[in-house]
Write a protein that holds these residues in place. Structure first.
Motif, PDB file in Angstrom:
ATOM      1  N   ILE A   1      39.408-102.969  19.717  1.00 37.90           N
ATOM      2  CA  ILE A   1      38.802-101.761  20.249  1.00 37.90           C
ATOM      3  C   ILE A   1      38.706-101.791  21.777  1.00 37.90           C
ATOM      4  N   LEU A   2      38.634-103.000  22.357  1.00 40.02           N
ATOM      5  CA  LEU A   2      38.527-103.107  23.813  1.00 40.02           C
ATOM      6  C   LEU A   2      39.908-103.203  24.458  1.00 40.02           C
TER       7      LEU A   2
ATOM      8  N   ILE B   1      36.275 -96.302  28.560  1.00 44.81           N
ATOM      9  CA  ILE B   1      35.634 -96.478  27.254  1.00 44.81           C
ATOM     10  C   ILE B   1      35.141 -97.915  27.083  1.00 44.81           C
ATOM     11  N   GLY B   2      35.950 -98.865  27.522  1.00 52.46           N
ATOM     12  CA  GLY B   2      35.543-100.261  27.461  1.00 52.46           C
ATOM     13  C   GLY B   2      34.304-100.526  28.303  1.00 52.46           C
TER      14      GLY B   2
ATOM     15  N   LEU C   1      31.314 -99.040  26.384  1.00 50.15           N
ATOM     16  CA  LEU C   1      30.959 -99.842  25.206  1.00 50.15           C
ATOM     17  C   LEU C   1      30.246-101.131  25.602  1.00 50.15           C
TER      18      LEU C   1
ATOM     19  N   MET D   1      34.961-104.710  15.164  1.00 46.80           N
ATOM     20  CA  MET D   1      34.540-105.712  16.141  1.00 46.80           C
ATOM     21  C   MET D   1      34.177-107.017  15.449  1.00 46.80           C
TER      22      MET D   1
ATOM     23  N   GLU E   1      42.389 -98.516  24.135  1.00 48.01           N
ATOM     24  CA  GLU E   1      41.365 -97.485  24.350  1.00 48.01           C
ATOM     25  C   GLU E   1      41.518 -96.326  23.383  1.00 48.01           C
TER      26      GLU E   1
ATOM     27  N   VAL F   1      30.169 -93.537  17.321  1.00 49.84           N
ATOM     28  CA  VAL F   1      31.096 -94.518  17.884  1.00 49.84           C
ATOM     29  C   VAL F   1      30.768 -95.914  17.370  1.00 49.84           C
TER      30      VAL F   1
ATOM     31  N   MET G   1      39.158-103.407  31.954  1.00 44.94           N
ATOM     32  CA  MET G   1      39.153-102.459  30.849  1.00 44.94           C
ATOM     33  C   MET G   1      39.170-101.029  31.388  1.00 44.94           C
ATOM     34  N   ASP G   2      39.347-100.075  30.454  1.00 42.28           N
ATOM     35  CA  ASP G   2      39.286 -98.665  30.860  1.00 42.28           C
ATOM     36  C   ASP G   2      37.853 -98.156  30.713  1.00 42.28           C
TER      37      ASP G   2
ATOM     38  N   LEU H   1      35.314 -91.292  19.355  1.00 36.94           N
ATOM     39  CA  LEU H   1      34.466 -90.474  20.221  1.00 36.94           C
ATOM     40  C   LEU H   1      34.815 -89.007  20.056  1.00 36.94           C
TER      41      LEU H   1
ATOM     42  N   ALA I   1      38.746 -96.262  20.345  1.00 36.62           N
ATOM     43  CA  ALA I   1      37.383 -95.832  20.626  1.00 36.62           C
ATOM     44  C   ALA I   1      37.407 -94.352  21.002  1.00 36.62           C
ATOM     45  N   THR I   2      38.440 -93.945  21.733  1.00 41.17           N
ATOM     46  CA  THR I   2      38.560 -92.552  22.125  1.00 41.17           C
ATOM     47  C   THR I   2      38.680 -91.661  20.897  1.00 41.17           C
TER      48      THR I   2
END
Lengths: 182, 182, 182
Positions: free
Chosen positions: C145-146, B33-34, B37, C133, C149, C125, B30-31, C156, C152-153
């Protein structure tokens, strides 16, 4: 506090859901800890969410009977599950029974807390379906409630029947019996 | 409020679970943010459920240290995870450590809130296992706790050891050390 | 209580998320009950968690408008979803819009409850991502969301923009508009 017949109905709902959790644990050939975890999560999951959302004290933290029931069912199911030949059929029947009992209980408690009609109906369905949802998500099964519309429908009908009768002035006890029977 | 040694134990538990969340994020490539989270969900998930059910203020909303710890671990893990060759082994060890620390904390806090024996034991196991369950469900892994009985058993033993010692009159601090060591 | 523009923003967020839930139900060819369940879970899931964690009354239990909105969207989507050709694209766009609106609302409410900067950002967030989710976990999709990215970005950035402007003394209403627009 719940009156005695509603308390029994509540305990019955927990017991039935705990049994479905134990049956899934059996199908996945888990060990005793897995049985206990799935039985407890499924048994008390829906009611826990209901109590959190309504701002009540979570029911099983003040009455140990619920947890002991779940543990006992897990232990019995662990040693006796080979006796049940057709586990999936048993699961479906128990689920439907638990849904009806829980749908009524959820609607009843929400109404007592002053919830409106839609909120009470939603709480009934949520209480009834959430435990089984956790069970299926955690054990990586398809979520039964979304596959078999029958079950959510059963909970919905039970909750509506209960709410309808109560609004008409029928005493909660009789309404609860009628809702569960449907 | 927690005494200082219990606070450190609590923070350690959060840190260890956050690390397991970051390791899973790493395995799934994941990146950032992942990473953040999953680390946060895993780190504070179990304790959040514990506080909700016991009707306490959720711990990380009043002390930012917990969230900052999770974010820091996610960032470090994101840039350093290639250094860890055998991620899965690390995951298992960290999980077992976190479970023991959290099992003790959950049982301790439940007891302080006047919970009975079974409720305290259940809270210990739930606090210990829930974060990892969220981690595995959200990242679509098999739920580790249901595969490897070792881990739930570890949490259970830690919680029971702590409760047993406390009931015998051992001061909470020593009982906590013993429970975690086991 | 929320001021009128924030109330509309909140209701919009719920409506958008409920629509994404209904779109997933459509993709999975569920029946009407499945549409209603997924739309409601996705629509109110994030806000419910936010209210539970902050110790507030859960928003939809005191204002039936939210639930009625979710039910109405489920019914409309059920009968009209064949009109939407490219459901997945619609899902992505709606998700991004909902995330921005919800990220702002979550940060706003947490700040009003006296939460610190990191806690408010995390609540923003979490409120924004939790409903989606649940939707993906329950319907056995990959958790969007995972994977992406971007989303979520977006939440945020919206939350941070809102918080930053508020700390600088901008009235909440303008800050909310700016956060959502971003």
């Amino acid at each position: 506090m719940l009156s005695t017949p509603l308390y029994i109905l509540d305990l019955l709902g927990v017991a039935v859901f705990a049994t479905t959790g134990a049956l899934v644990a059996s199908r996945k050939q888990m060990d005793l800890i897995g049985f206990a975890l799935l039985a407890t999560l499924t048994g008390v999951g829906g009611g826990t969410l209901r109590d959190l959302i309504l701002g009540r004290t979570v029911f099983w933290t003040v009455d140990q009977t619920y947890l002991v029931t779940c543990f006992a069912i897990a232990i019995i199911a662990f040693f006796a599950s080979h006796l049940i030949q057709r586990r999936y059929i048993a699961l479906l029947w128990l689920d439907a029974m638990g849904l009806a009992a829980y749908g009524v209980m959820g609607a009843h408690i929400a109404t007592q807390n002053g919830a409106g009609f839609f909120v009470a109906a939603a709480m009934g369905v949520m209480t009834a379906t959430f435990g089984g949802m956790i069970r299926d998500v955690v054990s990586d099964e398809n979520v039964l409630i979304l596959q078999e519309e029958l079950y959510a429908t059963a909970a919905l009908i039970a909750a509506f029947a209960y709410l309808g009768l109560t609004y008409l002035g029928v005493p909660p006890l009789y309404a609860a019996s009628a809702g569960t029977a449907l």
